[in-house]
Structure formats: C-alpha cells, structure tokens
Design a protein around this motif. Structure first.
Motif, PDB file in Angstrom:
ATOM      1  N   ALA A 113       0.680  -1.307   0.053  1.00  0.00           N
ATOM      2  CA  ALA A 113       0.006   0.075   0.034  1.00  0.00           C
ATOM      3  C   ALA A 113       0.857   1.153   0.052  1.00  0.00           C
ATOM      4  CB  ALA A 113      -1.135   0.015   1.087  1.00  0.00           C
ATOM      5  N   GLU A 114       1.958   1.391   0.815  1.00  0.00           N
ATOM      6  CA  GLU A 114       2.698   2.423   0.791  1.00  0.00           C
ATOM      7  C   GLU A 114       3.550   2.732  -0.570  1.00  0.00           C
ATOM      8  OE1 GLU A 114       5.387   2.192   4.323  1.00  0.00           O
ATOM      9  OE2 GLU A 114       3.621   1.753   5.746  1.00  0.00           O
ATOM     10  N   ARG A 115       3.925   1.516  -1.125  1.00  0.00           N
ATOM     11  CA  ARG A 115       4.733   1.738  -2.409  1.00  0.00           C
ATOM     12  C   ARG A 115       3.560   2.438  -3.435  1.00  0.00           C
ATOM     13  NH1 ARG A 115       5.369  -1.791  -6.702  1.00  0.00           N
ATOM     14  NH2 ARG A 115       4.409  -3.622  -5.436  1.00  0.00           N
ATOM     15  N   LEU A 116       2.265   1.785  -3.412  1.00  0.00           N
ATOM     16  CA  LEU A 116       1.299   2.149  -4.243  1.00  0.00           C
ATOM     17  C   LEU A 116       0.974   3.763  -4.192  1.00  0.00           C
ATOM     18  CD1 LEU A 116      -0.930  -1.002  -4.802  1.00  0.00           C
ATOM     19  CD2 LEU A 116       0.903  -0.145  -6.351  1.00  0.00           C
ATOM     20  N   LEU A 117       1.069   4.006  -2.821  1.00  0.00           N
ATOM     21  CA  LEU A 117       0.927   5.476  -2.649  1.00  0.00           C
ATOM     22  C   LEU A 117       1.610   6.348  -3.261  1.00  0.00           C
ATOM     23  CD1 LEU A 117      -0.792   5.404   0.991  1.00  0.00           C
ATOM     24  CD2 LEU A 117      -2.011   5.942  -1.144  1.00  0.00           C
ATOM     25  N   GLU A 118       3.091   5.917  -3.087  1.00  0.00           N
ATOM     26  CA  GLU A 118       4.015   6.891  -3.951  1.00  0.00           C
ATOM     27  C   GLU A 118       3.998   7.055  -5.208  1.00  0.00           C
ATOM     28  OE1 GLU A 118       7.688   4.736  -2.780  1.00  0.00           O
ATOM     29  OE2 GLU A 118       7.779   5.451  -0.560  1.00  0.00           O
TER      30      GLU A 118
END
Length: 297
Positions: A78-83
C-alpha cells in the motif's frame, strides 16, 4: 515562474486500520498544503478520480487537504502504491495548480487488481472572491459560497453548487447537477442526469440528454434562457410579474402553463408561444420526450 507551496501544514500520515473481514488492510494518507493567495486569484484542479469539496475562508490563503484511503493485503504494498499516486502542487502568481493522478508507469497494473481499493478526497478552501476551474475523470464535486467564475467538467459524477455569484459553466458525462442560490449566469450540461436549479437570479442555459430539469427563477430572467431535455420533463418557475417571451415545445408530451399563452397541441406533440407581461428575454423550454410546464412563482 511557478513556485512551491510556502507552508506545509502536514505531511503524509499513514495509519493502519483494522483488518477487514476479507483480509484487506486499510491505509489512510493525508497531505496538507497552504498557499498565500489574495481575492480574485485562480484555482485550477485536475484529478482522475475522487470527490472534491471546495469552500471559502476569510483568510488570504488557499488551503488544500488530500485524503487517500487504500485497502490492500499488505501494508508495504500500500505504501509503495501510494508513492505511485502523483500529487502536484504549484503556484504561479495568483494561480494555484493542483493535480492528482494515478501513475502512468508500470505500477498502473497494480491499481487495476480486484484486491486493491482506493478512495481519494480533496478538500480545498479559497478566498470568497476567487475563480475556480476543475476537471475530474470520476467523482462528485461540491462547491459553495464563492464569488467568481467557475468552470468545471467531470466524466461521471454529481455536481452540487450552493450560494454562488458569477458565471458558472458545468458539464458532466453522467451525473446530476444541483444549483442552489446563484446570482449570475449558469451553463449546465449532463449527458444523463437531472438538473435542478433553485433560487436563480440571472439567466441559464441548461441541457440534459436524459433526465428531468427543474428551475426556479426568484427574480425575472435577465437574459435569454434555455432549458432542454432529450428525454425527461422540463419544469420552470417564474415570478408572476416577470416579463418574457415564451418559446416552448415537446416532441412527445404535453405543455401546461400558468401564464396566458397560446398552446397548440398535435396528436403527440405540442408548442406554446406568447408574450408575457409585456415581453422581455426569451424563455426557451424544450423536451424531446417529456412534458413541459411553466409555473407562476
């Protein structure tokens, strides 16, 4: 030259919520920005998805809050996709530019997976006298308490406007348009949806491909106005002493009027023409398939 935001009110705030029954973890990300801006400036917003809320502040500033909520199986993903969700904030003179868009690189395929869900919401405050332009691919727009020019387009979503003064141009591919308390000129178009206008002081040009139109003038029309539905009823309320020229028609349907005008009826169609209270701007009411009603307010 565009310059960066002058004050960062908040950065990314990542919160892990409870695990959903389907095994998804919910992550919430909040980004806040603030810009110096004097009345009469311009806001330009472009986003591919999500809901928008624009209101006003008494300060000489523009405040922006972006809330992104993502549900997926793993927090790290999720954190990677938010980036990969691109957020751009820029300022050039008195113009503020905001862009929200999913990444167009290789990470795009992850956003299309069924086990990933994202919601985007943008809340913006501007000075009361300000101009706004917005473009959204899909999402609802709520704008209120503004004095200036508003130009907006959404591919799919409802548009709600309240307590505005100025010129308003709105179009949506599919969605309802609701306008309450407008002093000025309205241009509204929806491919499929209802158009509702209450408390209008000025003029309007409203069209829907499929849907009902209901409009209420609380003062006599100031300029020529048109209300047209391809498939749906058209109902317009006008003050009893307003002067105007009526031009109304329906392809399949009926026409009724509280004012003294001539109505010619055919087997399935009808037309109405007439000068009311000495005449004035033309009031054009048209329904391809539906009834047309002119009511005395």
């Amino acid at each position: 030259m565009r310059r960066a935001v002058w004050l960062l009110l908040g950065g990314w705030l990542l919160l892990a919520g409870t695990v959903r029954a389907e095994g998804l973890v919910e992550i919430t990300d909040v980004v806040k920005r603030a810009f110096k801006a004097t009345p009469g400036g311009h806001l330009e917003l472009e986003m591919d998805r999500g809901n928008v809320e624009i209101s006003t502040t008494a300060e000489s500033a523009v405040y922006v809050e972006v809330i992104r909520t993502l549900q997926t199986e793993r927090r790290e993903e999720a954190e990677r996709l938010l980036e990969g969700h691109q957020l751009t904030f820029e300022q050039e003179g008195e113009s503020i530019y905001i862009k929200s868009q999913l990444s167009e690189d290789g990470s795009w395929r992850f956003w299309k997976r069924k086990d990933i869900r994202i919601r985007v919401e943008i809340r913006i405050q501007v000075p009361r006298r300000f101009n706004v332009t917005f473009t959204t691919g899909a999402g609802n727009v709520d704008l209120r308490d503004l004095e200036g020019t508003v130009e907006g387009e959404t591919g799919a979503g409802n548009v709600t406007l309240r307590n505005l003064r100025g010129t308003v141009q709105i179009s949506t591919g599919a969605g309802n348009v609701e306008v309450t308390e407008l002093e000025g000129h309205l241009e509204a178009e929806t491919g499929a949806g209802n158009i509702t206008v209450k408390g209008l002081r000025g003029s309007a040009d409203a069209e829907t491909g499929a849907g009902n139109i209901t409009a209420e003038f609380v003062a006599p029309p100031e300029k020529d106005s048109r209300f047209e539905s391809g498939a749906g009823n058209v109902t317009v309320f006008v003050p009893a002493r307003a002067g105007f020229v009526l031009d109304a028609s329906t392809g399949i349907g009926s026409i009724s009027s509280d004012f003294e005008v001539r109505i010619d009826r055919d087997w399935i169609s009808a037309e109405a023409r007439g000068t009311v209270n000495g005449g004035g701007p033309t009031l054009r009411l048209e329904a391809g398939l539906g009834n047309v009603s002119l009511r005395r307010l």
